[in-house]
Design a protein around this motif. Structure first.
Motif, PDB file in Angstrom:
ATOM      1  N   GLY A 149      47.836 120.304   1.987  1.00  0.00           N
ATOM      2  CA  GLY A 149      46.859 119.712   1.018  1.00  0.00           C
ATOM      3  C   GLY A 149      46.933 120.172  -0.396  1.00  0.00           C
ATOM      4  O   GLY A 149      48.102 120.645  -0.680  1.00  0.00           O
ATOM      5  N   THR A 150      45.955 119.893  -1.229  1.00  0.00           N
ATOM      6  CA  THR A 150      45.882 120.272  -2.533  1.00  0.00           C
ATOM      7  C   THR A 150      44.635 120.946  -2.710  1.00  0.00           C
ATOM      8  O   THR A 150      43.615 120.834  -2.360  1.00  0.00           O
ATOM      9  N   VAL A 151      44.949 121.668  -4.136  1.00  0.00           N
ATOM     10  CA  VAL A 151      43.662 122.235  -4.773  1.00  0.00           C
ATOM     11  C   VAL A 151      44.087 121.478  -6.320  1.00  0.00           C
ATOM     12  O   VAL A 151      44.764 121.754  -6.921  1.00  0.00           O
ATOM     13  N   THR A 152      42.687 120.982  -6.516  1.00  0.00           N
ATOM     14  CA  THR A 152      42.850 120.244  -7.783  1.00  0.00           C
ATOM     15  C   THR A 152      41.550 120.787  -8.854  1.00  0.00           C
ATOM     16  O   THR A 152      40.313 121.000  -8.248  1.00  0.00           O
ATOM     17  N   GLY A 153      41.876 121.315 -10.030  1.00  0.00           N
ATOM     18  CA  GLY A 153      41.033 121.468 -11.112  1.00  0.00           C
ATOM     19  C   GLY A 153      41.042 120.618 -12.325  1.00  0.00           C
ATOM     20  O   GLY A 153      41.957 120.165 -12.571  1.00  0.00           O
ATOM     21  N   ARG A 154      39.888 120.481 -12.728  1.00  0.00           N
ATOM     22  CA  ARG A 154      39.853 119.340 -13.839  1.00  0.00           C
ATOM     23  C   ARG A 154      39.354 120.396 -15.075  1.00  0.00           C
ATOM     24  O   ARG A 154      38.432 121.022 -15.001  1.00  0.00           O
ATOM     25  N   TYR A 155      39.885 119.931 -16.270  1.00  0.00           N
ATOM     26  CA  TYR A 155      39.494 120.579 -17.594  1.00  0.00           C
ATOM     27  C   TYR A 155      39.593 119.801 -18.601  1.00  0.00           C
ATOM     28  O   TYR A 155      40.061 118.715 -18.790  1.00  0.00           O
ATOM     29  N   ARG A 156      38.717 120.246 -19.819  1.00  0.00           N
ATOM     30  CA  ARG A 156      38.706 119.295 -21.047  1.00  0.00           C
ATOM     31  C   ARG A 156      38.982 120.219 -21.906  1.00  0.00           C
ATOM     32  O   ARG A 156      38.579 121.204 -22.130  1.00  0.00           O
ATOM     33  N   ALA A 157      39.834 119.960 -23.036  1.00  0.00           N
ATOM     34  CA  ALA A 157      40.372 120.577 -24.248  1.00  0.00           C
ATOM     35  C   ALA A 157      39.192 120.288 -25.065  1.00  0.00           C
ATOM     36  O   ALA A 157      39.070 118.945 -25.611  1.00  0.00           O
ATOM     37  N   ARG A 158      38.371 121.464 -25.663  1.00  0.00           N
ATOM     38  CA  ARG A 158      37.206 121.110 -26.489  1.00  0.00           C
ATOM     39  C   ARG A 158      37.303 121.702 -27.783  1.00  0.00           C
ATOM     40  O   ARG A 158      36.824 121.043 -28.498  1.00  0.00           O
ATOM     41  N   SER A 159      38.224 122.551 -27.917  1.00  0.00           N
ATOM     42  CA  SER A 159      38.338 123.019 -29.585  1.00  0.00           C
ATOM     43  C   SER A 159      39.677 123.617 -29.585  1.00  0.00           C
ATOM     44  O   SER A 159      40.502 124.067 -29.007  1.00  0.00           O
ATOM     45  N   SER A 161      44.094 129.533  -5.361  1.00  0.00           N
ATOM     46  CA  SER A 161      42.737 129.880  -5.839  1.00  0.00           C
ATOM     47  C   SER A 161      42.848 129.864  -7.511  1.00  0.00           C
ATOM     48  O   SER A 161      43.510 130.737  -8.052  1.00  0.00           O
ATOM     49  N   LEU A 162      42.033 128.662  -8.058  1.00  0.00           N
ATOM     50  CA  LEU A 162      42.241 128.482  -9.502  1.00  0.00           C
ATOM     51  C   LEU A 162      41.167 129.608 -10.197  1.00  0.00           C
ATOM     52  O   LEU A 162      40.227 129.583  -9.596  1.00  0.00           O
ATOM     53  N   SER A 163      41.482 129.998 -11.237  1.00  0.00           N
ATOM     54  CA  SER A 163      40.807 130.953 -12.042  1.00  0.00           C
ATOM     55  C   SER A 163      40.268 130.301 -13.150  1.00  0.00           C
ATOM     56  O   SER A 163      40.626 129.093 -13.622  1.00  0.00           O
ATOM     57  N   PRO A 164      39.154 130.575 -13.845  1.00  0.00           N
ATOM     58  CA  PRO A 164      38.445 130.080 -14.820  1.00  0.00           C
ATOM     59  C   PRO A 164      39.371 130.174 -16.006  1.00  0.00           C
ATOM     60  O   PRO A 164      40.222 130.957 -15.971  1.00  0.00           O
ATOM     61  N   PRO A 165      39.330 129.200 -16.920  1.00  0.00           N
ATOM     62  CA  PRO A 165      40.244 129.525 -18.134  1.00  0.00           C
ATOM     63  C   PRO A 165      40.163 130.691 -18.876  1.00  0.00           C
ATOM     64  O   PRO A 165      39.001 131.310 -18.967  1.00  0.00           O
ATOM     65  N   SER A 166      41.160 131.213 -19.571  1.00  0.00           N
ATOM     66  CA  SER A 166      41.175 132.411 -20.235  1.00  0.00           C
ATOM     67  C   SER A 166      39.933 132.239 -21.243  1.00  0.00           C
ATOM     68  O   SER A 166      40.001 131.129 -21.768  1.00  0.00           O
ATOM     69  N   SER A 167      39.580 133.598 -21.773  1.00  0.00           N
ATOM     70  CA  SER A 167      38.589 133.216 -23.006  1.00  0.00           C
ATOM     71  C   SER A 167      39.366 132.629 -24.012  1.00  0.00           C
ATOM     72  O   SER A 167      40.787 132.758 -24.186  1.00  0.00           O
ATOM     73  N   GLY A 168      38.671 132.358 -24.733  1.00  0.00           N
ATOM     74  CA  GLY A 168      39.138 131.680 -26.247  1.00  0.00           C
ATOM     75  C   GLY A 168      38.603 130.078 -26.344  1.00  0.00           C
ATOM     76  O   GLY A 168      38.350 129.890 -27.320  1.00  0.00           O
ATOM     77  N   GLY A 169      38.004 129.745 -25.461  1.00  0.00           N
ATOM     78  CA  GLY A 169      37.181 128.559 -25.414  1.00  0.00           C
ATOM     79  C   GLY A 169      37.962 127.235 -25.767  1.00  0.00           C
ATOM     80  O   GLY A 169      37.176 126.133 -25.982  1.00  0.00           O
ATOM     81  N   ALA A 170      39.279 127.144 -25.868  1.00  0.00           N
ATOM     82  CA  ALA A 170      39.900 125.891 -26.279  1.00  0.00           C
ATOM     83  C   ALA A 170      39.869 125.115 -24.941  1.00  0.00           C
ATOM     84  O   ALA A 170      39.599 123.454 -25.281  1.00  0.00           O
ATOM     85  N   VAL A 171      39.676 125.392 -23.757  1.00  0.00           N
ATOM     86  CA  VAL A 171      39.664 124.527 -22.501  1.00  0.00           C
ATOM     87  C   VAL A 171      38.222 124.891 -21.773  1.00  0.00           C
ATOM     88  O   VAL A 171      37.967 126.149 -21.455  1.00  0.00           O
ATOM     89  N   GLU A 172      37.679 124.114 -21.284  1.00  0.00           N
ATOM     90  CA  GLU A 172      36.611 124.201 -20.375  1.00  0.00           C
ATOM     91  C   GLU A 172      36.713 123.861 -18.936  1.00  0.00           C
ATOM     92  O   GLU A 172      37.414 122.450 -18.959  1.00  0.00           O
ATOM     93  N   MET A 173      36.416 124.256 -17.930  1.00  0.00           N
ATOM     94  CA  MET A 173      36.532 123.746 -16.600  1.00  0.00           C
ATOM     95  C   MET A 173      35.358 122.836 -16.316  1.00  0.00           C
ATOM     96  O   MET A 173      34.059 123.062 -16.655  1.00  0.00           O
ATOM     97  N   LEU A 174      35.734 121.617 -15.703  1.00  0.00           N
ATOM     98  CA  LEU A 174      34.755 120.654 -15.401  1.00  0.00           C
ATOM     99  C   LEU A 174      34.457 120.830 -14.090  1.00  0.00           C
ATOM    100  O   LEU A 174      35.041 120.141 -12.953  1.00  0.00           O
TER     101      LEU A 174
END
Length: 156
Positions: A112-122, A80-93
């Motif tokens: 099988g797999t669990v896949t999460g995508r993120y973007r490095a934003r700041s 189970s993937l968690s949202p990124p920690s606070s700080g805002g450097a990475v956002e979940m897509l």
């Protein structure tokens, strides 16, 4: 005296120009978005590099630049993937995608797999994390198998 064969010279010249263009050669004639004498490349032709993380990266730090897409692929449907920690450097897509294995898996095994995508934003740091308590049919995970975590450091 050398024999002249018509058409060989221009054909060879076109082939060399085509090869240079395919290998990233630039032109001094400009482009439709640039000014004459300049060479410009739309950013869509050169997207930022992507980074893929898996179980092997647990506990590590990944350094990426802004705009880089980070993909986490964990090889069990029990993660189970968690949202990124606070700080805002990475956002979940979007939401994580669970893809059970279609064949060769006993029900309840978690194939099988669990896949999460993120973007490095700041610039900054974010922690990507996942947790599971089950590691197979009726088998609880050992303490060192329950948590997955990677720190992502985003540089400007």
């Amino acid at each position: 005296m050398r024999a002249h064969r018509p058409g060989i010279g221009p054909a060879l010249a076109l082939a060399v120009l085509g090869l240079a263009a395919a290998c990233g050669g630039s032109s001094t004639t400009g482009s439709s978005t640039g000014t004459p004498g300049s060479s410009t490349t739309p950013s869509s032709l050169h997207p930022p590099p992507a980074v893929t993380l898996s179980e092997a990266d647990n506990g590590r730090t990944a350094a990426v630049g802004r705009g880089v897409e980070v993909t986490v692929v964990l090889h069990s449907t029990y993660w189970s993937l968690s949202p990124p920690s606070s700080g805002g450097a990475v956002e979940m897509l979007g939401s994580p995608v669970v893809a059970p294995a279609a064949r060769g898996c006993v029900p309840g095994q978690g194939c099988g797999t669990v896949t999460g995508r993120y973007r490095a934003r700041s610039s900054g740091r974010s922690v990507l994390a996942a947790h599971r308590t089950i590691c197979g049919e009726a088998r609880a995970c050992l303490p060192d198998q329950r948590d997955w975590q990677v720190t992502v450091t985003v540089s400007p």
